[in-house]
Design an enzyme around this catalytic site. Structure first.
Site, short mmCIF file in Angstrom:
data_model
loop_
_atom_site.label_atom_id
_atom_site.label_comp_id
_atom_site.label_asym_id
_atom_site.label_seq_id
_atom_site.Cartn_x
_atom_site.Cartn_y
_atom_site.Cartn_z
N ILE A 1 125.42 -67.48 38.65
CA ILE A 1 126.62 -68.02 38.01
C ILE A 1 127.66 -68.42 39.05
O ILE A 1 128.27 -69.50 38.95
CB ILE A 1 127.20 -67.00 37.01
CG1 ILE A 1 126.20 -66.75 35.88
CG2 ILE A 1 128.53 -67.49 36.45
CD1 ILE A 1 126.58 -65.62 34.95
N ASP B 1 130.74 -61.48 48.85
CA ASP B 1 129.47 -60.96 48.34
C ASP B 1 128.74 -60.33 49.52
O ASP B 1 128.26 -61.04 50.40
CB ASP B 1 128.63 -62.08 47.73
CG ASP B 1 127.39 -61.55 47.00
OD1 ASP B 1 126.84 -60.53 47.45
OD2 ASP B 1 126.98 -62.17 46.00
N ARG C 1 131.91 -58.36 33.63
CA ARG C 1 131.94 -57.11 32.87
C ARG C 1 133.37 -56.59 32.85
O ARG C 1 134.05 -56.61 33.87
CB ARG C 1 131.02 -56.05 33.49
CG ARG C 1 129.53 -56.30 33.26
CD ARG C 1 129.15 -56.08 31.81
NE ARG C 1 127.72 -56.26 31.57
CZ ARG C 1 127.16 -57.41 31.23
NH1 ARG C 1 127.88 -58.51 31.12
NH2 ARG C 1 125.86 -57.48 30.99
N ASP D 1 137.05 -62.90 29.34
CA ASP D 1 136.00 -62.98 28.33
C ASP D 1 135.40 -61.62 28.04
O ASP D 1 134.67 -61.46 27.07
CB ASP D 1 134.90 -63.95 28.80
CG ASP D 1 133.80 -64.12 27.76
OD1 ASP D 1 134.13 -64.48 26.60
OD2 ASP D 1 132.62 -63.90 28.08
N GLU E 1 135.07 -53.37 24.64
CA GLU E 1 133.81 -53.73 23.98
C GLU E 1 132.96 -52.49 23.74
O GLU E 1 132.29 -52.37 22.71
CB GLU E 1 133.02 -54.72 24.83
CG GLU E 1 133.66 -56.08 24.99
CD GLU E 1 132.85 -56.93 25.94
OE1 GLU E 1 131.62 -57.04 25.76
OE2 GLU E 1 133.44 -57.49 26.88
N HIS F 1 133.70 -62.03 24.66
CA HIS F 1 132.42 -62.03 25.35
C HIS F 1 131.52 -63.15 24.79
O HIS F 1 130.37 -62.92 24.41
CB HIS F 1 131.72 -60.68 25.23
CG HIS F 1 130.74 -60.43 26.34
ND1 HIS F 1 130.35 -59.17 26.73
CD2 HIS F 1 130.06 -61.28 27.17
CE1 HIS F 1 129.49 -59.25 27.73
NE2 HIS F 1 129.29 -60.53 28.01
N ALA G 1 128.64 -67.05 27.24
CA ALA G 1 127.26 -67.55 27.18
C ALA G 1 126.86 -68.02 25.80
O ALA G 1 125.71 -68.44 25.59
CB ALA G 1 126.29 -66.46 27.66
#
Length: 339
Positions: free
Chosen positions: A163, A182, A243, A267, A272, A295, A298
């Site tokens: 992504i 990263d 997340r 999102d 959740e 969420h 996608a």
């Protein structure tokens, strides 16, 4: 090709929006698709009575985000294949899947384009203050609100998997400078993608937009917190399509209320999975410079169709004793078949 297992062979599906075409891919190979009685308002995060009843006969389970524990797997020994529609699998005990001889798959490539689109949509919506403008016009206030551009800005991507790479590719159209944090990214891959590697502190200090694309691990849990938010460039916009637990939402709320951040596009929320965190989520959503979605990054027709088809194909291949696409295998405890 019909299944080598004795008929009927049940495939339990507990995800919403599982289309008829995906179900037909399973039924054409002799499998019976079972839809459990799902409490949709629980966002597929709990094991309902209907699901437990269906698991008694299911050989495979196509699911969203319910917890799959060792205890559950031991209770349902007939269940051999767990197919996650989506990429993340932090709600599943992968070690138990392997040690108990089961197979866990996911659907890489299904939702990534939609999530990348959503991340940019969040950057633009918050930066251009679209939510505020819409609310004003609903109140018959037509005064202009001055927002900011994405064009030419510095965007920091935390995580550079599938992504993250798609987001970087889309940002080229905005002439954005892209920084990436990263730890697993090698220099040659970063160079080939046209992004600049840096440490997290540097990324936070320089980025006008910060977009989270990291998995949830012990290292990334609450990665964005009081200490890291203090390093963020004043006025920056935070976007999270990964997340909810990557962000300490109380710290985020305080930073937004203090005016340190320009806004946030969210999102995903801790609420959740944790009802106790819903209060903080509501306070965040009440802020004029926060745009929230449940969420759904996608959740496009195209994305769901791709992921549904891939999950169905993985299940059918596994039950038929055929080779499952390697890029879809998360954890595999099956005994290899003799040649």
């Amino acid at each position: 090709m019909s299944s080598p297992l004795r008929s009927p062979v049940d495939v339990l599906v507990t995800i919403r929006f599982f289309d008829a075409e995906a179900a037909a891919r399973l039924e054409a190979r002799g499998y019976r698709v079972i839809r459990a009685d799902i409490a949709y308002d629980e966002l597929d995060t709990k094991i309902t009575v209907g699901i437990e009843r269906a698991l008694e006969t299911a050989h495979a389970w196509i699911l969203g985000t319910p917890p799959v524990t060792r205890e559950l797997l031991e209770r349902f020994p007939r269940l051999k294949v767990i197919a996650r529609r989506g990429v993340g699998y932090d709600s599943i005990d992968t070690a138990a899947v392997k040690s108990l001889g089961r197979l866990l798959t996911n659907t890489p490539g299904g939702g990534e384009p939609a999530v990348a689109d959503h991340a940019l949509a969040m950057m633009l919506a918050v930066g251009k203050r679209l939510g505020e403008s819409h609310q004003r016009m609903q109140a018959d206030d037509w005064r202009a609100i001055v927002g900011g551009e994405l064009f030419g800005k510095t965007v920091g991507l935390v995580g550079f998997g599938r992504i993250g790479r798609m987001v970087a590719k889309r940002l080229k159209g905005f002439d954005a400078r892209v920084l990436v944090f990263d730890p697993y990214l090698d220099h040659s891959s970063a160079e080939a993608s046209g992004v600049t590697q840096c440490g997290l502190n540097e990324l936070l200090a320089q980025s006008d937009f910060i977009s989270l694309h990291a998995p949830l691990t012990p290292e990334t849990d609450r990665l964005i917190n009081t200490q890291t938010l203090a390093l963020v460039k004043p006025g920056a916009i935070l976007v999270n399509t990964s997340r909810g637990e990557l962000v300490d939402e109380t710290a985020l709320l305080q930073a937004l209320e203090a005016g340190r951040l320009g806004g946030a596009g969210l999102d995903v929320f801790a609420g959740e999975k944790d009802p106790g965190a819903r209060g903080i989520a509501q306070k965040l959503l009440a802020l004029p410079n926060v745009v929230g979605t449940p969420h759904t990054a996608a959740s496009t027709r195209e994305s769901l169709a791709r992921a549904n088809a891939l999950a169905a194909d993985c299940v059918a291949a596994a039950l038929d004793g055929l080779e499952v696409p390697r890029h879809c295998i998360v954890s595999d405890g099956r005994v290899p078949q003799a040649a």
